[in-house]
Structures are given as C-alpha cells and as structure tokens.
Motif scaffolding. Structure first.
Motif, PDB file in Angstrom:
ATOM      1  N   PHE A 227      -3.264   5.442  -2.534  1.00  0.00           N
ATOM      2  CA  PHE A 227      -2.935   5.043  -1.210  1.00  0.00           C
ATOM      3  C   PHE A 227      -3.669   3.558  -0.433  1.00  0.00           C
ATOM      4  O   PHE A 227      -2.933   2.783  -0.192  1.00  0.00           O
ATOM      5  CB  PHE A 227      -2.642   5.777  -0.313  1.00  0.00           C
ATOM      6  CG  PHE A 227      -2.050   7.126  -0.151  1.00  0.00           C
ATOM      7  CD1 PHE A 227      -1.184   7.224  -0.616  1.00  0.00           C
ATOM      8  CD2 PHE A 227      -2.909   8.370  -1.023  1.00  0.00           C
ATOM      9  CE1 PHE A 227      -0.180   8.166  -1.009  1.00  0.00           C
ATOM     10  CE2 PHE A 227      -2.003  10.041  -1.144  1.00  0.00           C
ATOM     11  CZ  PHE A 227      -0.878   9.689  -0.798  1.00  0.00           C
ATOM     12  N   VAL A 228      -5.190   3.472  -0.807  1.00  0.00           N
ATOM     13  CA  VAL A 228      -6.178   3.029   0.073  1.00  0.00           C
ATOM     14  C   VAL A 228      -5.996   1.432  -0.867  1.00  0.00           C
ATOM     15  O   VAL A 228      -4.796  -0.046   0.660  1.00  0.00           O
ATOM     16  CB  VAL A 228      -7.364   2.582  -0.329  1.00  0.00           C
ATOM     17  CG1 VAL A 228      -7.912   2.444   0.735  1.00  0.00           C
ATOM     18  CG2 VAL A 228      -7.732   4.318   0.221  1.00  0.00           C
ATOM     19  N   LYS A 229      -6.107   1.015  -1.657  1.00  0.00           N
ATOM     20  CA  LYS A 229      -5.891  -0.303  -2.692  1.00  0.00           C
ATOM     21  C   LYS A 229      -4.263  -0.694  -2.310  1.00  0.00           C
ATOM     22  O   LYS A 229      -3.587  -2.090  -2.007  1.00  0.00           O
ATOM     23  CB  LYS A 229      -6.298  -0.557  -3.780  1.00  0.00           C
ATOM     24  CG  LYS A 229      -5.950  -1.768  -4.357  1.00  0.00           C
ATOM     25  CD  LYS A 229      -6.909  -1.514  -5.510  1.00  0.00           C
ATOM     26  CE  LYS A 229      -6.469  -2.945  -6.899  1.00  0.00           C
ATOM     27  NZ  LYS A 229      -6.796  -3.885  -6.131  1.00  0.00           N
ATOM     28  N   PRO A 230      -3.408  -0.247  -2.635  1.00  0.00           N
ATOM     29  CA  PRO A 230      -1.394  -0.346  -2.762  1.00  0.00           C
ATOM     30  C   PRO A 230      -1.487  -0.946  -1.048  1.00  0.00           C
ATOM     31  O   PRO A 230      -0.522  -1.688  -0.292  1.00  0.00           O
ATOM     32  CB  PRO A 230      -0.776   0.375  -2.998  1.00  0.00           C
ATOM     33  CG  PRO A 230      -1.404   1.352  -3.763  1.00  0.00           C
ATOM     34  CD  PRO A 230      -2.957   1.345  -3.458  1.00  0.00           C
ATOM     35  N   ALA A 231      -2.084   0.578  -0.285  1.00  0.00           N
ATOM     36  CA  ALA A 231      -1.986  -0.255   1.417  1.00  0.00           C
ATOM     37  C   ALA A 231      -2.033  -1.537   2.134  1.00  0.00           C
ATOM     38  O   ALA A 231      -1.843  -2.341   2.966  1.00  0.00           O
ATOM     39  CB  ALA A 231      -2.317   1.561   1.781  1.00  0.00           C
TER      40      ALA A 231
END
Ligand code: ADP
Ligand code: C5P
Length: 289
Positions: A227-231
């Motif tokens: 979640f964190v990197k793609p977002a």
C-alpha cells in the motif's frame, strides 16, 4: 494553582483591521519524510506567534468491525481513507471563529481518541464588544466569555461559560495527502512538500512503527510494498507539483526552515493579526466589531 484576571475596558480596533483570518500552511510529503519534524521546527521558531497544528491523521475514517478484523488489508495511504468532508467542515468552522474538536488518532487501536483538542481561531465579527476574563490552568489560558460571544464562537456549546481557546495566527495542516483535494489546497496560503528519499523514509518507518506502534517488521514491510509505496507513487508524489516550496532532507534542512519562517513572519505582518495584541499584557479582551 489558578488565578483569575478580570478585564478592563475592551479595546476598539478599526473594523478593517479585525476580520482577518489565520495564515494557513500545508505540509505534505511521504510517510516518515519528516513532516512533523519540520512543523515542530517552524512552530518553535515562530515562538511568539500562536500556531495550531492540525494533522490529517485526525480525519481518518473509523474502521468498521469487519475492516478491523482484517486491518492488514486496509489501505491507510489511499485518499479515500480520510474523511475530507469533515476536515473541510473543521476548517470552515475555524475560519468563521467557531470552535472545533480535533481528536488525536491512535495508531494502535486505529481509532480517534478523545478528549480532543478544542481549537478556536478568533475571527472578529461586527459591532459588538465583549469583555472576557481569563484564568491559567496548567500553562493554558482559559478565557471566560459572555454568553453572547459564546454564541458567536461556539454555537454548539452555549451552556459552557469557560472554554479553552487557542486563538491562532497560523494554522498548519499536515498530512501525506493534504494537497490531494483541491478544496483543501485552496485554503492554503503556503504549501510545503517535504522531499526525503524513499529508502530513508522506509528505514525511519520501520524503526518508528516497531518502537511506537508496536508492529513487527514483516507487517511493516508487507504494508509498505502493498500500500504505502504504490500510494506514494500514485497519489502523494503527483501532489508535489502544487508545492510552493520543496524541502529536501526535511528537518535537516535548517536553511529552508529559516527562510520559510522569515517568509511567514513577513506575511503575518501584511496579514494583520493586530487583534491578537488584545491578548497581551494584563488586560484581556475580545472586541467584536
Ligand atoms: P512524518 O511526520 O513525515 O511521518 P516525522 O517527522 O514524524 O515524519 O519523522 C519520522 C521519523 O523519523 C520519526 O521517528 C523521527 O524522529 C525521525 N526523523 C525525522 N527527521 C529526522 C532526521 N532529520 N534525522 C533523523 N531522524 C529523523
Ligand atoms: O505520520 P505519517 O504521515 O507517517 O502517517 C501516515 C502513515 O500512517 C501512512 O503511511 C499510513 O500507512 C500509516 N498508518 C498506519 N496505521 C494506521 C493509520 C495510518 O500505519 N492506523
């Protein structure tokens, strides 16, 4: 130990000097980029101004029981995770001199916890003078309003005589996606993006989430890649273009922070926060004009 200070005669200020709104600064950037650190440094250097910090985290949606049971599948980095309408509503109230309760978000329980911080920015209204007295409790100034002013300041709590007020010159809005919604961006007088390399952010996040949020390394890395990197790539980085100032290296960049504080001071001079002088010295009053 409490002391009561009764007020003298209300001071009158010219109407055009009064109805000014606080200077709003937005601080965005990836998680663990150093946003909070930068905000703390700005607040510290603006020591003689009244600053309130509003964190976007306080506006996370509550999770349903079902979402709570599968919390590792929840995307806390997506714009939809935040209740932006509530943030807008809070800002609208602050701009109109009403009080808002800003809860503190608890990363362990995934819930907003109360008691909330009560924030009021005093925007002075028309042709009414109201004196207040104040008392000091645990380092905070609590103002006593006449009930007519309570109606102006805080329509929900007419029953209260004493409320905690933080009249502010500056509101700092901080959060990973604080530049995402154009309606929030429009409220800002200055936009800052804290730009820190992804590996530094990840390293800090691992340490922080383990130490402060009680999470384990596998969960942190899983959440990061899922979640964190793609977002960050899809939603946060594209908002960098809205920034007036980009700060490389976050809180390590003392030159950038000095320049920002100087600029805020200049703007506050033009902005006219002169009514706040009513609060200095031994006479405390609010003049509503
Ligand atoms: P954000 O608000 O963007 O999530 P923080 O300011 O809370 O970032 O910083 C995240 C973590 O990194 C915190 O644990 C903080 O102590 C640490 N940190 C922030 N800036 C620095 C820095 N310049 N050097 C070392 N550690 C830092
Ligand atoms: O303070 P910071 O900007 O780092 O906070 C945002 C981060 O907090 C997001 O990357 C999000 O993944 C994380 N978060 C979390 N658990 C929650 C709420 C947010 O890990 N319950």
């Amino acid at each position: 130990e409490m002391t009561n200070t009764e007020v003298g005669q209300p001071t009158t200020l010219a109407a055009e000097e009064m109805c000014k709104q606080p200077f709003v600064i937005g601080v965005a950037g990836g998680a663990a980029s150093g946003k909070t650190t930068v905000c703390d440094m700005i607040i510290q250097q603006l020591h003689d101004q009244r600053v309130v910090l509003v964190n976007q985290d306080s506006f996370y949606h509550d999770l349903t029981d079902e979402e709570l049971t599968r919390v590792h599948e929840y995307n806390f980095d997506h714009p939809d995770a935040f209740d932006t309408e509530q943030l807008l509503c809070a800002m609208e109230k602050l701009r109109h001199g009403q009080a808002v309760d800003i809860p503190n978000y608890d990363f362990k329980s995934y819930k907003n916890v109360f008691p909330a911080r009560r924030i009021v920015t005093i925007r002075l209204q028309k042709e009414l003078s109201v004196a207040v007295s104040c008392k000091y409790v645990e380092g905070r100034t609590i103002y006593h309003f006449k009930s007519s002013l309570l109606g102006v300041l805080d329509t929900d709590r007419r029953d209260l005589n004493w409320i905690v007020v933080n009249p502010s010159d500056v509101i700092i809005l901080e959060g990973i996606l604080i530049f995402h919604d154009p309606r929030i961006r429009e409220l800002m007088n200055m936009k800052i993006f804290v730009d820190t390399d992804a590996d530094v952010r990840l390293a800090r996040r691992i340490r922080r989430d383990i130490v402060e949020k009680g999470r384990d390394i596998a969960t942190v890395l899983d959440q990061y890649s899922k979640f964190v990197k793609p977002a960050f790539d899809d939603f946060i980085l594209p908002t960098k273009k809205y920034a007036d100032i980009i700060i490389p290296r976050g809180g390590d960049n003392h030159v950038a922070i000095d320049l920002i504080v100087q600029h805020i001071r200049t703007k506050l001079g033009q902005h006219d926060m002169s009514y706040l002088t009513c609060f200095s010295g031994s006479v405390y009053c609010i003049v509503v004009c």
